[in-house]
Scaffold this motif. Structure first.
Motif, PDB file in Angstrom:
ATOM      1  N   GLN A   5      -1.770 115.379 -48.252  1.00  0.00           N
ATOM      2  CA  GLN A   5      -2.943 114.298 -48.194  1.00  0.00           C
ATOM      3  C   GLN A   5      -3.840 114.639 -46.976  1.00  0.00           C
ATOM      4  O   GLN A   5      -5.028 114.729 -46.976  1.00  0.00           O
ATOM      5  CB  GLN A   5      -2.392 112.987 -47.911  1.00  0.00           C
ATOM      6  N   VAL A   6      -3.292 115.252 -46.044  1.00  0.00           N
ATOM      7  CA  VAL A   6      -4.216 115.526 -44.864  1.00  0.00           C
ATOM      8  C   VAL A   6      -4.949 116.814 -45.058  1.00  0.00           C
ATOM      9  O   VAL A   6      -6.133 116.801 -44.630  1.00  0.00           O
ATOM     10  CB  VAL A   6      -3.297 115.680 -43.451  1.00  0.00           C
ATOM     11  N   ALA A   7      -4.360 117.612 -45.664  1.00  0.00           N
ATOM     12  CA  ALA A   7      -4.987 118.871 -45.995  1.00  0.00           C
ATOM     13  C   ALA A   7      -6.143 118.472 -47.165  1.00  0.00           C
ATOM     14  O   ALA A   7      -7.338 119.179 -46.818  1.00  0.00           O
ATOM     15  CB  ALA A   7      -3.967 119.927 -46.699  1.00  0.00           C
ATOM     16  N   GLN A  65     -13.758 116.945 -46.588  1.00  0.00           N
ATOM     17  CA  GLN A  65     -14.533 116.617 -45.680  1.00  0.00           C
ATOM     18  C   GLN A  65     -15.451 118.071 -45.506  1.00  0.00           C
ATOM     19  O   GLN A  65     -16.788 117.994 -45.423  1.00  0.00           O
ATOM     20  CB  GLN A  65     -13.973 116.304 -44.156  1.00  0.00           C
ATOM     21  N   GLN A  66     -14.680 119.167 -45.614  1.00  0.00           N
ATOM     22  CA  GLN A  66     -15.569 120.375 -45.602  1.00  0.00           C
ATOM     23  C   GLN A  66     -16.407 120.657 -46.722  1.00  0.00           C
ATOM     24  O   GLN A  66     -17.370 121.167 -46.849  1.00  0.00           O
ATOM     25  CB  GLN A  66     -14.617 121.471 -45.413  1.00  0.00           C
ATOM     26  N   LEU A  87      -8.718 110.057 -50.274  1.00  0.00           N
ATOM     27  CA  LEU A  87      -9.815 110.884 -50.742  1.00  0.00           C
ATOM     28  C   LEU A  87      -9.291 111.356 -51.935  1.00  0.00           C
ATOM     29  O   LEU A  87      -8.107 111.899 -52.172  1.00  0.00           O
ATOM     30  CB  LEU A  87      -9.932 112.056 -49.695  1.00  0.00           C
ATOM     31  N   LEU A  88     -10.158 111.698 -52.896  1.00  0.00           N
ATOM     32  CA  LEU A  88      -9.938 112.337 -54.368  1.00  0.00           C
ATOM     33  C   LEU A  88      -9.068 113.589 -54.276  1.00  0.00           C
ATOM     34  O   LEU A  88      -7.996 113.684 -54.880  1.00  0.00           O
ATOM     35  CB  LEU A  88     -11.129 112.450 -55.192  1.00  0.00           C
ATOM     36  N   ILE A  89      -9.551 114.446 -53.367  1.00  0.00           N
ATOM     37  CA  ILE A  89      -8.895 115.635 -53.407  1.00  0.00           C
ATOM     38  C   ILE A  89      -7.531 115.568 -52.746  1.00  0.00           C
ATOM     39  O   ILE A  89      -6.461 116.229 -53.243  1.00  0.00           O
ATOM     40  CB  ILE A  89      -9.698 116.831 -52.556  1.00  0.00           C
ATOM     41  N   ALA A 107       1.198 123.795 -40.825  1.00  0.00           N
ATOM     42  CA  ALA A 107       1.413 125.254 -41.524  1.00  0.00           C
ATOM     43  C   ALA A 107       1.329 125.305 -43.128  1.00  0.00           C
ATOM     44  O   ALA A 107       1.012 126.085 -43.606  1.00  0.00           O
ATOM     45  CB  ALA A 107       2.932 125.760 -40.929  1.00  0.00           C
ATOM     46  N   PHE A 108       2.048 123.951 -43.586  1.00  0.00           N
ATOM     47  CA  PHE A 108       2.134 123.836 -44.884  1.00  0.00           C
ATOM     48  C   PHE A 108       0.688 123.702 -45.355  1.00  0.00           C
ATOM     49  O   PHE A 108       0.501 124.221 -46.370  1.00  0.00           O
ATOM     50  CB  PHE A 108       3.237 122.794 -45.228  1.00  0.00           C
ATOM     51  N   CYS A 109      -0.003 123.264 -44.749  1.00  0.00           N
ATOM     52  CA  CYS A 109      -1.611 122.949 -45.152  1.00  0.00           C
ATOM     53  C   CYS A 109      -2.437 123.899 -45.175  1.00  0.00           C
ATOM     54  O   CYS A 109      -3.135 124.072 -45.912  1.00  0.00           O
ATOM     55  CB  CYS A 109      -2.291 121.657 -44.171  1.00  0.00           C
ATOM     56  N   HIS A 110      -2.008 124.921 -44.344  1.00  0.00           N
ATOM     57  CA  HIS A 110      -2.929 126.395 -44.156  1.00  0.00           C
ATOM     58  C   HIS A 110      -2.433 127.030 -45.179  1.00  0.00           C
ATOM     59  O   HIS A 110      -2.972 128.083 -45.539  1.00  0.00           O
ATOM     60  CB  HIS A 110      -2.849 126.920 -42.866  1.00  0.00           C
ATOM     61  N   ASP A 111      -1.261 126.929 -45.865  1.00  0.00           N
ATOM     62  CA  ASP A 111      -0.975 128.096 -46.698  1.00  0.00           C
ATOM     63  C   ASP A 111      -1.319 127.747 -48.118  1.00  0.00           C
ATOM     64  O   ASP A 111      -1.982 127.103 -48.612  1.00  0.00           O
ATOM     65  CB  ASP A 111       0.820 127.989 -46.895  1.00  0.00           C
TER      66      ASP A 111
END
Length: 186
Positions: free
Chosen positions: A97-99, A105-106, A124-126, A182-186
């Motif tokens: 959800q945070v990712a 936002q980006q 947020l939708l994404i 780290a899970f978000c960045h992968d």
């Protein structure tokens, strides 16, 4: 024919304690503990898992049926362990959800919201998409079996009746929070 029922109170107490750990965990697990899952289904899953886990770990419980106080203390202990395990799994999946929020936002889509089926609120939708995708992949890849294995292994880490080491809980929480970005960045 005579049936010996002297074992029943201890067995019922062990069932209750195992159910306390598993029920608290199922209540918070991603995919199973969501607000849109009926309580009857959550209860059935918790009871089924209890029936599977109880024969494996019944001897780990040393229950004094003479007093109610040790039983209540052990019950609270088991509920706390279940909450820690379920919350750790929930935090790990919340990283999606945070990712999704960061990605939205980006991309300039930070204002596009929809009802989050997992949280029961606006998101947020994404982020909603990634959360649902993560839960879908959890079940599609049979990774939910790892959750059951972790529940079984929790009896080796957090033994019934022993004082829960705050260091073990802190280490588990730190690993979960550290792995989430780290899970978000992968």
């Amino acid at each position: 024919m005579r049936i010996d029922v002297s074992l029943l109170p201890a067995l019922a107490a062990a069932f209750m304690l195992v159910f306390a750990r598993i029920g608290a965990m199922v209540m918070l697990l991603p995919g199973l503990g969501e607000s849109n899952i009926p309580v009857n289904i959550k209860l059935a899953i918790a009871l089924l898992l209890t029936l599977v886990i109880l024969p494996l770990h019944r001897n780990a419980y040393h229950i004094d049926m003479g007093s109610l106080t040790p039983m209540l203390v052990l019950m609270v202990h088991e509920i706390i362990i279940g909450i820690v395990l379920g919350a750790t799994a929930r935090v790990t999946l919340a990283a999606l959800q945070v990712a999704g929020s960061v990605i939205a936002q980006q991309m300039g889509l930070g204002f596009v919201t929809a009802v989050d089926a997992t949280q029961g609120q606006q998101g947020l939708l994404i982020g909603n998409f990634l959360s649902l995708l993560g839960i879908t992949l959890l079940f599609a890849t049979d990774s939910h079996h790892l959750v059951i294995a972790a529940l079984n292994d929790s009896y080796a880490i957090f033994a019934p009746g022993e004082l829960m080491s705050s260091g073990d809980v802190a280490a588990l929480a730190i690993r979960a929070f550290a792995a989430a970005p780290a899970f978000c960045h992968d």
